[in-house]
Write a protein that holds these residues in place. Sequence first.
Motif, PDB file in Angstrom:
ATOM      1  N   VAL A  88       4.457   8.543  11.910  1.00 49.27           N
ATOM      2  CA  VAL A  88       4.929   9.088  10.641  1.00 49.27           C
ATOM      3  C   VAL A  88       3.801   9.881   9.985  1.00 49.27           C
ATOM      4  CG1 VAL A  88       6.608   7.236  10.340  1.00 49.27           C
ATOM      5  CG2 VAL A  88       4.321   6.972   9.387  1.00 49.27           C
ATOM      6  N   SER A  89       4.040  10.340   8.770  1.00 52.18           N
ATOM      7  CA  SER A  89       3.057  11.195   8.103  1.00 52.18           C
ATOM      8  C   SER A  89       1.772  10.438   7.792  1.00 52.18           C
ATOM      9  CB  SER A  89       3.649  11.746   6.800  1.00 52.18           C
ATOM     10  OG  SER A  89       3.831  10.694   5.871  1.00 52.18           O
ATOM     11  N   ASP A  90       0.688  11.189   7.604  1.00 48.29           N
ATOM     12  CA  ASP A  90      -0.633  10.611   7.378  1.00 48.29           C
ATOM     13  C   ASP A  90      -0.793   9.954   6.014  1.00 48.29           C
ATOM     14  OD1 ASP A  90      -1.541  11.246   9.843  1.00 48.29           O
ATOM     15  OD2 ASP A  90      -2.634  13.057   9.249  1.00 48.29           O
ATOM     16  N   GLU A  91       0.230  10.018   5.156  1.00 50.39           N
ATOM     17  CA  GLU A  91       0.101   9.361   3.855  1.00 50.39           C
ATOM     18  C   GLU A  91       0.249   7.845   3.978  1.00 50.39           C
ATOM     19  OE1 GLU A  91       4.736   9.695   2.299  1.00 50.39           O
ATOM     20  OE2 GLU A  91       3.192  10.974   1.424  1.00 50.39           O
ATOM     21  N   HIS A  92       0.691   7.377   5.148  1.00 49.57           N
ATOM     22  CA  HIS A  92       0.831   5.944   5.388  1.00 49.57           C
ATOM     23  C   HIS A  92      -0.420   5.413   6.074  1.00 49.57           C
ATOM     24  CE1 HIS A  92       5.069   5.848   4.196  1.00 49.57           C
ATOM     25  NE2 HIS A  92       5.205   6.987   4.862  1.00 49.57           N
ATOM     26  N   GLN A  93      -1.110   4.526   5.401  1.00 48.20           N
ATOM     27  CA  GLN A  93      -2.380   4.007   5.908  1.00 48.20           C
ATOM     28  C   GLN A  93      -2.222   3.322   7.263  1.00 48.20           C
ATOM     29  OE1 GLN A  93      -4.055   0.296   4.193  1.00 48.20           O
ATOM     30  NE2 GLN A  93      -5.637   1.646   3.405  1.00 48.20           N
ATOM     31  N   HIS A 125       0.831  -1.200   0.000  1.00 50.77           N
ATOM     32  CA  HIS A 125       0.000   0.000   0.000  1.00 50.77           C
ATOM     33  C   HIS A 125       0.865   1.249   0.000  1.00 50.77           C
ATOM     34  CE1 HIS A 125      -2.898   3.070   1.074  1.00 50.77           C
ATOM     35  NE2 HIS A 125      -3.821   2.211   0.696  1.00 50.77           N
ATOM     36  N   CYS A 126       0.459   2.223  -0.787  1.00 47.99           N
ATOM     37  CA  CYS A 126       1.191   3.484  -0.879  1.00 47.99           C
ATOM     38  C   CYS A 126       0.195   4.603  -1.187  1.00 47.99           C
ATOM     39  CB  CYS A 126       2.275   3.412  -1.944  1.00 47.99           C
ATOM     40  SG  CYS A 126       1.702   2.749  -3.509  1.00 47.99           S
ATOM     41  N   ALA A 127       0.688   5.825  -1.167  1.00 51.53           N
ATOM     42  CA  ALA A 127      -0.196   6.983  -1.301  1.00 51.53           C
ATOM     43  C   ALA A 127      -0.924   7.015  -2.636  1.00 51.53           C
ATOM     44  CB  ALA A 127       0.617   8.268  -1.113  1.00 51.53           C
TER      45      ALA A 127
END
Length: 324
Positions: free
Chosen positions: A175-180, A117-119
């Motif tokens: 970490v940043s919110d782009e990581h589910q 999974h990625c952004a």
Amino acid sequence: MKITIGEIANQAGVSTGTVSRVINGKPTVASETRATVLAVMKKLGYEPDPVARELSRRTKHTLGIWVGAGENRLSPYFNVIWRALMREMQLHATQFVELPVDITQVRRRMDAVLLFHCADIDQRLDTLWRRGVPGALIGHHPGVSCVAPDDMGGGRMAAAKLLSLGHRDLLHLTVSDEHQWAVDRAAGFAASLAEGSSASLAPVILRGGGSVLGGYRLMRDAWQQGHRPTGIFCATDEMAVGALGALADLGVSVPGQVSVLGFDGLVDLYPGLASVAQDIPAIAQEAVTLALGAIEREVVRHVVVPVQIIEGTTLGPAPGKRPH
């Protein structure tokens, strides 16, 4: 006289294909039907040939593995899950191709693609659909078969554990919110704190790199800025190791003054590390099974693999508190 799968199929009232899928442990057989077939096999004394069974499980498929641009391939976690995936594909005699971030120039035939999974997951899935290549996902997303650890449940476990030890001043390093997975772990942590206390607890949340260095910097900066948590939940074990290093440099006692809990189950990274552990071999097994199932156009499945807390010496009661 040797019993055949045809005889089993006749007595069970199913097709020989269904019997074969039961014998080979395929997930696409209804539980009632599976139970009926297994009962007939037991009644007839049928024992599958282990060599033939193993050969029937093997495939000649080629799987693509598509890793996101932001994935740290040198990280301990990535190495562990990568090795687990390689083992699973070897068991299935499946070939694999590691795909570049940009696959527009890839011309090699692939039967299915396994994605991390990625952004930009929607864009990646669209690319696969346009090529007519089925896919499966490590993560979660609607419309595609996926497998993931119970990240939200793990966040809840972390909060419940720290609360049970009397901790009320809490810090979450993530970490940043782009990581589910990070979003889910933080959401579970916050939800459990809100539900589990008469006074609503809102943890301090700091975001940075998911590595050992990232955890070190976040912990050092938080302490120097005046934050004084007694319980720290880190979104990865690597961040937890970094946080522990910073606390040691700051002269802070663990777990006497501060308790630290990580996530992933990579407890070999630090002696005594407490962690919410995901079952990486089970995730790899499900991921390869889902990818192979996608080739057969099996029904979309979403699999959540349970997590558990591994106790460690980095966890202890809050100062002046007794654990519940």
